[in-house]
Design a protein around this motif. Structure first.
Motif, PDB file in Angstrom:
ATOM      1  N   UNK B  48       0.904  -1.323  -0.020  1.00  0.00           N
ATOM      2  CA  UNK B  48       0.081  -0.313  -0.047  1.00  0.00           C
ATOM      3  C   UNK B  48       0.877   1.194   0.033  1.00  0.00           C
ATOM      4  N   UNK B  49       0.656   2.177  -0.861  1.00  0.00           N
ATOM      5  CA  UNK B  49       1.419   3.327  -1.117  1.00  0.00           C
ATOM      6  C   UNK B  49       0.581   4.505  -0.008  1.00  0.00           C
ATOM      7  N   UNK B  50       1.249   4.335   1.080  1.00  0.00           N
ATOM      8  CA  UNK B  50       0.578   5.565   2.116  1.00  0.00           C
ATOM      9  C   UNK B  50       0.471   6.884   1.400  1.00  0.00           C
ATOM     10  N   UNK B  51       1.551   7.294   0.846  1.00  0.00           N
ATOM     11  CA  UNK B  51       1.278   8.677   0.460  1.00  0.00           C
ATOM     12  C   UNK B  51       0.325   8.965  -0.668  1.00  0.00           C
ATOM     13  N   UNK B  52      -0.076   7.927  -1.258  1.00  0.00           N
ATOM     14  CA  UNK B  52      -1.072   7.788  -2.310  1.00  0.00           C
ATOM     15  C   UNK B  52      -0.639   8.691  -3.439  1.00  0.00           C
ATOM     16  N   UNK B  53      -1.293   9.669  -4.195  1.00  0.00           N
ATOM     17  CA  UNK B  53      -0.588  10.160  -5.245  1.00  0.00           C
ATOM     18  C   UNK B  53      -0.011  11.385  -4.776  1.00  0.00           C
ATOM     19  N   UNK B  54      -0.321  11.737  -3.624  1.00  0.00           N
ATOM     20  CA  UNK B  54       0.379  13.091  -3.303  1.00  0.00           C
ATOM     21  C   UNK B  54       1.680  12.748  -2.728  1.00  0.00           C
ATOM     22  N   UNK B  58       4.044  16.337   1.634  1.00  0.00           N
ATOM     23  CA  UNK B  58       2.736  16.918   2.093  1.00  0.00           C
ATOM     24  C   UNK B  58       2.331  16.009   3.224  1.00  0.00           C
ATOM     25  N   UNK B  59       2.489  14.625   3.133  1.00  0.00           N
ATOM     26  CA  UNK B  59       1.971  13.695   4.139  1.00  0.00           C
ATOM     27  C   UNK B  59       2.908  14.018   5.346  1.00  0.00           C
TER      28      UNK B  59
END
Lengths: 414, 247
Positions: B48-54, B58-59
């Protein structure tokens, strides 16, 4: 004129407070699009469950992988609030296979049709009138807390919901993209996608690539339209996630859905005409009847060293069931060499009280009045629990918690 | 003006000589690296990419803006006000040519400089760490914008701590009250979420308003005015209390 220090401080304070309160009041009054939308949802639920007589909800959803539709599903629910009846039908196309179903439900019974066989199953409800068929989801116990948790999660994303008003109708739109999705929401949804919605077996069955790594939410968007009467007429939404399969290729998984509420006070819910159809009846819960008259037994087993040894048998015999009165006896038969000091044995002829899923009865053992429970187990077998205590919530609990008494009794066919 | 500049440089010099600055630097680097490792490990083992698209910066900001950055800010502000009164070193500063108002403003400005430097530092190390996790950040402009806007609510928070420092007598009480107020304001924001616009702590993640495809400028303006209102009010009261405070 030179202001005194006290006056300067006071002025700063007044100016600050004025700026702060006017702006904050404006902010609260304007409210976020999210709050307006939430209120609209509450109004809709309240109006539909209290003020309207009937309505129809149509739902459609599509699951896509790399823009190719994998599962398409449509459903229609007709609700008659006044007469507390619902009619539901759905159709799903899953990888080319079509499945459909139909359910009618009111206070007395529910009728469902198996899409594959065309057989109707009629299920008579025993607790008639206890639960209402249609309920306002916001009035369910604990809904308040859930709402607060969701509010906290949404946080500053509340302002991504835009509101536009035209001809008395309100349109809410929201787009969540790139950097806006909170890490926690992203993590939970990605986890749900990988382990909950799509597991490895399921994705193989469906013939779609399984996301191994790099899973993250790409974005979500939604649109809702609130009519003049404050009822949300339609909602459409979509969400998508990205993931990389074991070969290192990236895929996009997306879901699109739409919900619309139509025919308010213009919907008729009708019981299906079952003439000439295949029908099977069943009753909810369990009711002791004459067909249960017979002998039931199980083995008394003891552990010796590291093996199980049969010592004897427990026998539960029902000799008659008439007008809710059950007669019979319970006794134990032991093999040679395993005779205990006291053998459990009693006869009963007692009224059977019907609960939700079980029947209770009283019996006298060693001069003491006790309560027992009979439940069905499989088709013809019984679960018999002896010496139990009834709970206030309609359940029960056994006083003897040791595993010495086997409660499953197998029907003996002579 | 020269006496104000002297006072400001004097305050900056005092901050830079504090051991806490070294601690801040080390802790920030460690926290960023640790977050980086966690993010990397979750992707490696759970996929799972916790940072997502961001982006990772920013995270990291969304985590640190509620934890390390307010904490360090509190330390520095309490050092500048409460500690100096307790240790009586404030006498040296106040016997200089600058007026009390100028000393106060210099201190506030020094606190602002510290916050800006802290944010800049965290941004730079998160950018470096993100090179190892997600590759080169694609939207550098939004990252920089987020860090710039995060400055404002943290600065208002600093002014609140300065006010607390001017009310309380000791450093420990100032620190405890600051933490309590911070937690209380955040808690109130959750319980009375409809009225949280009144609390400046709810603006701690307002930089997210700039990140989406739809930017609600009206909302941003309102939040900015709220922060300004808080700033003016807190500055005014604190300045008055600082002026009246007896040595």
């Amino acid at each position: 004129m030179k202001l005194s220090k006290k006056m300067t401080a006071l002025c700063a304070c007044v100016v600050g407070v004025a700026l702060l309160t006017t702006s904050a009041f404006a902010d609260v009054l304007i409210g976020s699009g999210y709050y307006n939308l939430k209120n609209a949802a509450k109004t809709t639920a309240a109006k539909l469950t209290n003020e309207t007589d009937n309505f129809t909800i149509d739902i459609a959803a599509t699951v896509k992988v790399d823009d190719k539709a994998i599962v398409e599903s449509t459903g229609q629910t007709k609700c008659d609030v006044k007469n507390q009846a619902t009619e539901e039908s759905f159709k799903t196309v899953d990888n080319g296979k079509t499945e459909d179903g139909y359910t009618y439900s009111d206070k007395e019974e529910s009728i469902s049709r198996d899409g594959n066989t065309g057989v109707y199953y009629i299920y008579k409800k025993t607790n008639t009138g206890k639960d209402s068929v249609i309920e306002n989801p916001f009035n369910v116990k604990g809904a308040d807390d859930v709402e607060k948790i969701i509010d906290a999660f949404v946080g500053s994303l509340q302002d991504t919901v835009q509101v536009e008003e035209t001809d008395g109708k309100k349109m809410y739109t929201g787009n969540l993209s790139d950097a806006q999705i909170p890490p926690l929401v992203n993590a939970i949804s990605s986890y749900a996608l990988k382990y909950g919605i799509l597991d490895k077996n399921r994705s193989e069955d469906m013939g779609i690539p399984y996301p191994e790594t790099n899973i993250y939410v790409l974005g979500a968007s939604g649109k809702a339209i609130e009519g003049k009467d404050g009822i949300i007429e339609s909602v459409i939404g979509s969400a998508s996630a990205s993931g990389t399969d074991e070969n290192g290729a990236a895929h996009t998984y997306s879901v699109e859905f739409s919900v619309s509420i139509t025919d308010i006070n213009n919907t008729t819910v009708a019981k299906p005409d079952l003439e000439g159809e295949d029908v099977e009846y069943s009753t909810s819960g369990f009711e002791l009847s004459e067909k249960y008259v017979g002998k039931y037994k199980n083995d008394i087993v003891k552990q010796e060293d590291n093996s199980f040894v049969k010592c004897g048998e427990r026998i539960f015999e029902i000799t008659s069931v008439e007008n809710g009165v059950m007669a019979g006896k319970y006794y134990e038969v032991y093999n040679n060499g395993y005779q205990p000091n006291t053998k459990r044995e009693f006869e009963f002829s007692t009224k059977v009280t019907k609960g939700d899923y079980f029947n209770s009865f009283t019996y006298t053992e060693n001069g003491e009045e006790k309560t027992g429970i009979i439940e069905e187990s499989g088709k013809q077998n019984l679960m018999v629990s002896l010496d139990i205590e009834m709970n206030d919530d309609g359940g029960y609990r056994t006083k003897d918690s040791s595993k010495n008494f086997d409660e499953t009794f197998i029907r003996v066919f002579e | 003006m020269s006496d104000f500049r002297a006072a400001y440089i004097n305050e900056l010099y005092k901050i830079s000589k504090k051991k806490k600055i070294t601690v801040t630097i080390i802790l920030s680097v460690l926290a960023v690296i640790l977050t980086g490792i966690v993010v990397y490990a979750i992707n490696r083992f759970a996929g799972i990419r916790i940072t997502g698209y961001s982006e990772f910066p920013t995270l990291a900001l969304s985590v640190f803006s509620y934890t390390l950055i307010p904490l360090f800010t509190a330390f520095v502000c309490i050092d500048m006000f409460s500690s100096e009164f307790v240790e009586q070193t404030i006498k040296i500063t106040l016997t200089g040519p600058a007026s009390r108002f100028k000393v106060f403003t210099a201190k506030v400005l020094a606190a602002a400089t510290f916050i800006a430097a802290n944010l800049l530092f965290v941004m730079l190390i998160t950018l470096i760490v993100s090179l190892f996790i997600n590759g080169i950040p694609t939207d550098l402009f939004k990252i920089i914008l987020s860090y710039i806007f995060e400055f404002f609510p943290i600065f208002v928070f600093a002014l609140m701590i300065i006010l607390i420092c001017n009310i309380t007598k000791g450093t420990v009480s100032a620190f405890m009250i600051s933490i309590l107020v911070f937690l209380l304001l955040n808690g109130l924001g959750i319980v009375f979420s409809a009225y949280k616009s009144f609390l400046f702590t709810s603006a701690f993640d307002w930089y997210k308003l700039f990140l989406g495809s739809y930017i609600n400028f009206h909302k941003i303006f309102r939040v900015f005015v709220i922060l300004c209102g808080y700033g003016i009010m807190l500055f005014g009261i604190s300045n008055y209390l600082f002026d009246k405070k007896e040595l």
